[in-house]
Design an enzyme around this catalytic site. Structure first.
Site, mmCIF file in Angstrom:
data_model
loop_
_atom_site.group_PDB
_atom_site.id
_atom_site.type_symbol
_atom_site.label_atom_id
_atom_site.label_comp_id
_atom_site.label_asym_id
_atom_site.label_seq_id
_atom_site.Cartn_x
_atom_site.Cartn_y
_atom_site.Cartn_z
ATOM 1 C CG ASP A 67 -0.301 -0.479 2.487
ATOM 2 O OD1 ASP A 67 0.890 -0.213 2.687
ATOM 3 O OD2 ASP A 67 -0.989 -1.123 3.304
ATOM 4 C CG ASP A 136 -9.876 -2.509 12.229
ATOM 5 O OD1 ASP A 136 -8.830 -3.088 11.858
ATOM 6 O OD2 ASP A 136 -10.258 -1.422 11.756
ATOM 7 C CG HIS A 138 -6.797 -2.830 9.113
ATOM 8 N ND1 HIS A 138 -6.883 -2.162 10.310
ATOM 9 C CD2 HIS A 138 -5.523 -2.639 8.682
ATOM 10 C CE1 HIS A 138 -5.722 -1.588 10.594
ATOM 11 N NE2 HIS A 138 -4.876 -1.878 9.618
ATOM 12 C CD GLU A 143 -9.335 0.696 8.140
ATOM 13 O OE1 GLU A 143 -9.628 -0.133 9.029
ATOM 14 O OE2 GLU A 143 -8.406 1.515 8.255
#
Length: 261
Positions: A67, A136, A138, A143
């Site tokens: 990314d 979470d 991800h 996400e």
């Protein structure tokens, strides 16, 4: 997927670095997918140590980025391209030509995303993709509620993510970009081997949801259950919520040494 429980981050880094080294011994020009952040640092340090010791030749290795920030110049010290140059390319003695990543400064970001997907395919695909995991669930910047079929695309950072990342920008959230380019979950799943490293108690709930929960967009990392060769390496703290931890310890302790991960 295979779950390997290790004593600590250093042991996890050594295990994964040896898997990367073994891959490079079999395929010297392997395309290695790399991630940023503090979690994979023990992997990169262990692989560089193996290279310096002459245990593996990395000279033909290729590196692919997971990314990147949108709008941040490539030469900015906190662009992920710069971070990976410092953490991976330079320690391994690799030149810029061995590296590929999305263009976060492109005027047409959508086209840049599509171009990166094509470039990965044209390069023969990622042989081994390293992943971290968020609290979470991800992976990359996918996400919760990201499509499990998503391709490389632009994503908007949550305010909490920008707050968390402000520490890399002199504590100034205004310097943190609002958008990133990330490989999508569908893109990530095309790698031949996925290796996720998670350490610390803060990751325990996400690890349990990834490994033992249902496949769900609410926990993007759970998509690894769909992959034919996914390995999750966790320290004792990150494994603390796993109901099948004893089973995972038993199966790894009794697998053939030649099998690797």
């Amino acid at each position: 997927m295979e779950v390997v429980i290790v004593p600590d981050a250093a042991a996890g880094g050594e295990l994964i670095a040896e898997a990367m080294a073994d891959l490079l011994r079999r395929k010297p020009d392997a395309l290695l997918g790399v991630a940023t952040g503090s979690t994979p640092l023990p992997i990169y340090e262990a692989l560089a140590a193996k290279m310096r010791a002459g245990a593996v030749d990395v000279s033909r290795a290729r590196i692919a980025q997971l990314d990147e920030y949108v709008g941040l110049p490539a030469e900015h010290p906190e662009s992920y391209r710069s971070v990976l140059r410092r953490q991976v390319l330079e320690p391994l003695g690799l030149k810029a030509g061995a590296f590929m990543g999305p263009d976060g400064t492109a005027s047409d970001v959508r086209a840049a995303c599509e171009a990166y997907d094509r470039a990965l395919e044209e390069a023969g695909g990622v042989d081994l993709q390293l992943l971290g995991i968020g609290t979470d669930g991800h992976i990359g910047f996918n996400e919760p509620c990201s499509s499990l079929a998503s391709r490389t695309r632009i994503k908007t950072l949550t305010e909490q993510t920008r707050v968390d990342n402000a520490r890399f920008f002199d504590g100034d959230i205004e310097q943190v970009p609002h958008h990133v380019i990330t490989q999508g979950i569908g893109t990530i799943l095309q790698a031949r081997h996925l290796v996720l490293l998670a350490t610390g108690e803060g990751k325990a709930e996400a690890v349990a949801a990834t490994v033992e929960g249902p496949v769900s967009a609410v926990c993007p990392a759970s998509a690894l259950q769909l992959h034919p060769h996914a390995t999750v390496v966790v320290d004792e703290a990150a494994a603390s919520e796993l109901k099948l931890a004893d089973y995972f310890r038993h199966t790894y302790a009794n697998k053939p040494d030649w099998q690797g991960i």
